[in-house]
Design an enzyme around this catalytic site. Structure first.
Site, PDB file in Angstrom:
ATOM      1  N   LYS A   1     -10.007  20.469   2.896  1.00  0.00           N
ATOM      2  CA  LYS A   1      -9.933  19.806   4.196  1.00  0.00           C
ATOM      3  C   LYS A   1      -9.199  18.487   4.046  1.00  0.00           C
ATOM      4  CE  LYS A   1     -11.634  19.711   8.451  1.00  0.00           C
ATOM      5  NZ  LYS A   1     -10.263  19.424   8.869  1.00  0.00           N
TER       6      LYS A   1
ATOM      7  N   LYS B   1     -14.581  11.897  -0.793  1.00  0.00           N
ATOM      8  CA  LYS B   1     -15.161  11.578   0.514  1.00  0.00           C
ATOM      9  C   LYS B   1     -16.112  12.687   0.976  1.00  0.00           C
ATOM     10  CE  LYS B   1     -12.316   9.829   3.362  1.00  0.00           C
ATOM     11  NZ  LYS B   1     -11.218   9.566   4.308  1.00  0.00           N
TER      12      LYS B   1
ATOM     13  N   LYS C   1      -4.638  17.237   1.667  1.00  0.00           N
ATOM     14  CA  LYS C   1      -3.926  16.324   2.573  1.00  0.00           C
ATOM     15  C   LYS C   1      -2.540  16.878   2.808  1.00  0.00           C
ATOM     16  CE  LYS C   1      -4.662  12.409   4.718  1.00  0.00           C
ATOM     17  NZ  LYS C   1      -5.962  11.953   5.264  1.00  0.00           N
TER      18      LYS C   1
ATOM     19  N   SER D   1     -15.238  16.688  11.906  1.00  0.00           N
ATOM     20  CA  SER D   1     -14.387  17.877  11.713  1.00  0.00           C
ATOM     21  C   SER D   1     -15.231  19.034  11.200  1.00  0.00           C
ATOM     22  CB  SER D   1     -13.299  17.596  10.672  1.00  0.00           C
ATOM     23  OG  SER D   1     -12.203  16.973  11.264  1.00  0.00           O
TER      24      SER D   1
HETATM   25  P1  NAD Z   1      -2.970   5.769  14.169  1.00  0.00           P
HETATM   26  O1  NAD Z   1      -1.570   6.192  14.029  1.00  0.00           O
HETATM   27  O2  NAD Z   1      -3.724   6.184  15.382  1.00  0.00           O
HETATM   28  O3  NAD Z   1      -3.079   4.179  14.113  1.00  0.00           O
HETATM   29  C1  NAD Z   1      -2.523   3.357  13.133  1.00  0.00           C
HETATM   30  C2  NAD Z   1      -2.200   2.040  13.799  1.00  0.00           C
HETATM   31  O4  NAD Z   1      -1.792   1.094  12.814  1.00  0.00           O
HETATM   32  C3  NAD Z   1      -1.052   2.164  14.815  1.00  0.00           C
HETATM   33  O5  NAD Z   1      -1.432   1.594  16.047  1.00  0.00           O
HETATM   34  C4  NAD Z   1       0.081   1.394  14.133  1.00  0.00           C
HETATM   35  O6  NAD Z   1       0.965   0.797  15.075  1.00  0.00           O
HETATM   36  C5  NAD Z   1      -0.675   0.369  13.329  1.00  0.00           C
HETATM   37  N1  NAD Z   1       0.105  -0.219  12.235  1.00  0.00           N
HETATM   38  C6  NAD Z   1       1.125   0.341  11.540  1.00  0.00           C
HETATM   39  N2  NAD Z   1       1.614  -0.523  10.626  1.00  0.00           N
HETATM   40  C7  NAD Z   1       0.902  -1.646  10.758  1.00  0.00           C
HETATM   41  C8  NAD Z   1       0.949  -2.914  10.121  1.00  0.00           C
HETATM   42  N3  NAD Z   1       1.810  -3.146   9.132  1.00  0.00           N
HETATM   43  N4  NAD Z   1       0.083  -3.873  10.526  1.00  0.00           N
HETATM   44  C9  NAD Z   1      -0.800  -3.632  11.531  1.00  0.00           C
HETATM   45  N5  NAD Z   1      -0.891  -2.444  12.177  1.00  0.00           N
HETATM   46  C10 NAD Z   1      -0.058  -1.470  11.796  1.00  0.00           C
HETATM   47  O7  NAD Z   1      -3.698   6.217  12.821  1.00  0.00           O
HETATM   48  P2  NAD Z   1      -5.257   6.334  12.571  1.00  0.00           P
HETATM   49  O8  NAD Z   1      -5.655   7.728  12.766  1.00  0.00           O
HETATM   50  O9  NAD Z   1      -5.963   5.258  13.283  1.00  0.00           O
HETATM   51  O10 NAD Z   1      -5.325   6.063  10.989  1.00  0.00           O
HETATM   52  C11 NAD Z   1      -5.341   4.751  10.457  1.00  0.00           C
HETATM   53  C12 NAD Z   1      -5.815   4.792   9.022  1.00  0.00           C
HETATM   54  O11 NAD Z   1      -7.115   5.388   8.986  1.00  0.00           O
HETATM   55  C13 NAD Z   1      -4.952   5.598   8.070  1.00  0.00           C
HETATM   56  O12 NAD Z   1      -5.011   4.982   6.792  1.00  0.00           O
HETATM   57  C14 NAD Z   1      -5.656   6.933   8.015  1.00  0.00           C
HETATM   58  O13 NAD Z   1      -5.381   7.611   6.822  1.00  0.00           O
HETATM   59  C15 NAD Z   1      -7.090   6.483   8.087  1.00  0.00           C
HETATM   60  N6  NAD Z   1      -8.017   7.520   8.551  1.00  0.00           N
HETATM   61  C16 NAD Z   1      -7.865   8.108   9.771  1.00  0.00           C
HETATM   62  C17 NAD Z   1      -8.795   9.055  10.191  1.00  0.00           C
HETATM   63  C18 NAD Z   1      -8.750   9.671  11.565  1.00  0.00           C
HETATM   64  O14 NAD Z   1      -9.696  10.382  11.917  1.00  0.00           O
HETATM   65  N7  NAD Z   1      -7.760   9.400  12.377  1.00  0.00           N
HETATM   66  C19 NAD Z   1      -9.828   9.428   9.337  1.00  0.00           C
HETATM   67  C20 NAD Z   1      -9.947   8.807   8.090  1.00  0.00           C
HETATM   68  C21 NAD Z   1      -9.028   7.855   7.718  1.00  0.00           C
END
Ligand code: NAD
Length: 474
Positions: free
Chosen positions: A72, A96, A108, A365
């Site tokens: 996953k 995780k 991934k 999920s």
């Molecule tokens: P997303 O694309 O919805 O949001 C990321 C945000 O970060 C965007 O708004 C983007 O503009 C902003 N960003 C990009 N570069 C930046 C910078 N240099 N400074 C400040 N902001 C910046 O993505 P997400 O789903 O929120 O994921 C964010 C992080 O969380 C990633 O590392 C991802 O791997 C992790 N994550 C996400 C999930 C999930 O369910 N979506 C689960 C676990 C981990």
């Protein structure tokens, strides 16, 4: 993300793993097997763009561990995607899932594109072609490998994936379970969208209620009134900010995006900031807030809790000693480098590690996948039954005591659970249990230097136990 770290992202994960493995008693060969990525699929495929030209797309799917099936992990769309990054993120998924007791191996995926520079039709073609490549190589399926959203992807892309998968596998009764994070109307589960941010909130809230940890960092118990800085106003950052403010009573004093950051010591409302950014195209110039032109300056603000929720490696050797937060809640994957961890140790900063703290997404999920396999919405079978039973019990209590329960209490007691209640409650239970498993492991072995290492020790013990019990084929 550029970084001055001497290690690649995957090497950083391996370094943290080795550090933790030294606190376990497992065979070196077994540890080496757990650390390695089992399968790396690097692909190139052509896509015809809107202007008629052909683009060659670079993409990956990595399956880190199959000690549990399926594997996953999310799919990210970013120009920064590379094999090392996808391998690191897949490894983090294994640990995780183990920590939060989700019975999956880690995986991934990533496609090296800038989704903002492509039309919806181009994105759809890329997503569908990627899915078909995964189908061809047996790299996707409800019992094999189940993708989910990540950076740059969401419900829309997951719907394209499930449609492509079920089209190529007609009649597969559990086809909906081939991907999670789908729209609710396409087999998604209520509560998935906010799951990671809500999980971050539950995890940090639990940590903030452990007296030994709070006295260590010099903070009072609880979240109310604590100053929070959030980096990234995407899915995870937005929902983290929302729950800290709404449920925790914390004050979100700054929000950072890639174009800059805004600061208001009296607090920011993430929804208003989101609307402002949507209408003006930038987070800057939000009414009542001060602009920070250099977005990364927000990370160095005086605050209680810092939530990096955007990218990896943002807190590294070059800025770690300027971090003033007492607690860092790693909402993003890998936002702090091992060098930063060394600095946190010296400065007594408590870093709540990513691989457990942002496990809300994969936890929900898992609930979505279970829903897809059972083909029934959570709460459908028991909601009315519970309400009728509770109503009967209340009636008996009122008859026996001669007193009447207030309207507000009646509504609360009578309520039978619906899907969102059950999903949020399952997530809360998962995050609380995981927090205590990690903290207990740390308490029982005080030589473990930090919470990340304790989390890795918990994960390694669980994965290694699986290998030890199953044996090695043949
Ligand atoms: P997303 O694309 O919805 O949001 C990321 C945000 O970060 C965007 O708004 C983007 O503009 C902003 N960003 C990009 N570069 C930046 C910078 N240099 N400074 C400040 N902001 C910046 O993505 P997400 O789903 O929120 O994921 C964010 C992080 O969380 C990633 O590392 C991802 O791997 C992790 N994550 C996400 C999930 C999930 O369910 N979506 C689960 C676990 C981990």
């Amino acid at each position: 993300m550029s970084t001055d770290s001497e290690y690649s992202f995957f090497e950083s994960v391996g370094k943290s793993f080795d550090k933790a493995a030294s606190y376990t008693k497992w065979d070196d060969g077994l540890l080496e097997q757990i650390k390695a990525c089992n399968a790396v699929y690097r692909m190139r495929f052509p896509v015809k763009m809107d202007d008629g030209t052909i683009s060659v797309i670079e993409a990956y799917r990595v399956q880190h561990s199959q000690h549990k099936s399926p594997c996953k992990g999310g799919i990210r769309f970013s120009t920064e995607v590379n094999q090392d990054e996808v391998m690191a993120l897949a490894a983090l998924m294994t640990y995780k899932c183990a920590i939060v007791n989700v019975p999956f191996g880690g995986a991934k995926g990533g496609i090296k594109i800038n989704p903002r520079a492509l039309s919806p039709y181009e994105l759809e073609k890329i997503t569908r072609r990627y899915t078909s490549e995964l189908v061809k190589k047996n790299f996707i399926g409800p019992g094999i490998d189940v993708p989910a959203p990540d950076y740059g992807t969401g419900e829309r892309e997951m719907a394209w994936i499930v449609d492509t998968y079920t089209s190529l596998k007609p009649g597969e009764i559990d086809g909906l379970g081939s991907v999670t994070g789908k729209p609710i109307t396409q087999g998604g589960v209520r509560g998935r969208k906010e799951a990671t941010g809500l999980g971050v909130f539950f995890g940090v809230r639990e940590v903030c209620h452990i007296p030994a940890l709070m006295s260590k960092v010099g903070l009072s118990i609880g979240l109310a009134g604590k100053k929070v800085v959030v980096q990234g106003l995407g899915n995870v950052g937005y929902h983290s900010a929302k729950y800290f403010r709404e449920k925790g009573g914390s004050i979100v004093i700054a929000i950072a995006e890639y174009e800059g950051a805004i600061y208001n010591p009296h607090g920011l409302n993430e929804q208003e900031v989101f609307e402002h950014r949507k209408s003006t195209g930038s987070i800057l110039n939000f009414p009542g807030a001060t602009n920070l032109e250099n977005s990364n300056d927000a990370l160095e603000l005086e605050c209680d809790i810092l939530i990096p929720a955007a990218l990896e490696n943002v807190i590294n050797k070059s800025n770690a000693d300027r971090i003033k937060a007492k607690i860092i809640g790693e909402a993003a994957n890998g936002p702090c480098t091992p060098e930063a961890d060394e600095v946190f140790m010296k400065k007594n900063i408590l870093c709540v590690p990513d691989m457990y703290l942002n496990a809300g997404g994969v936890t929900v999920s898992y609930f979505e996948w279970l829903k897809n396999l059972s083909h029934v919405r959570y709460g459908r079978m028991e909601k009315r039954f519970t309400e009728n039973l509770n109503s009967h019990i209340l009636g008996q209590i009122e008859t026996l005591t001669g007193k009447v329960v207030s309207e507000q209490e009646r509504n609360f007691i009578m309520n039978g659970p619906n899907e969102i209640d059950l999903v949020h409650s399952g997530l809360e239970e998962t995050m609380i249990t995981a927090t205590h498993e990690i903290v207990d492991c740390w308490k029982n072995n005080p030589s473990i230097p930090d919470m990340r290492t304790a989390a890795y020790v918990v994960a390694i013990n669980k994965v290694a136990t699986s290998y030890a019990e199953l044996g090695i084929f043949p």
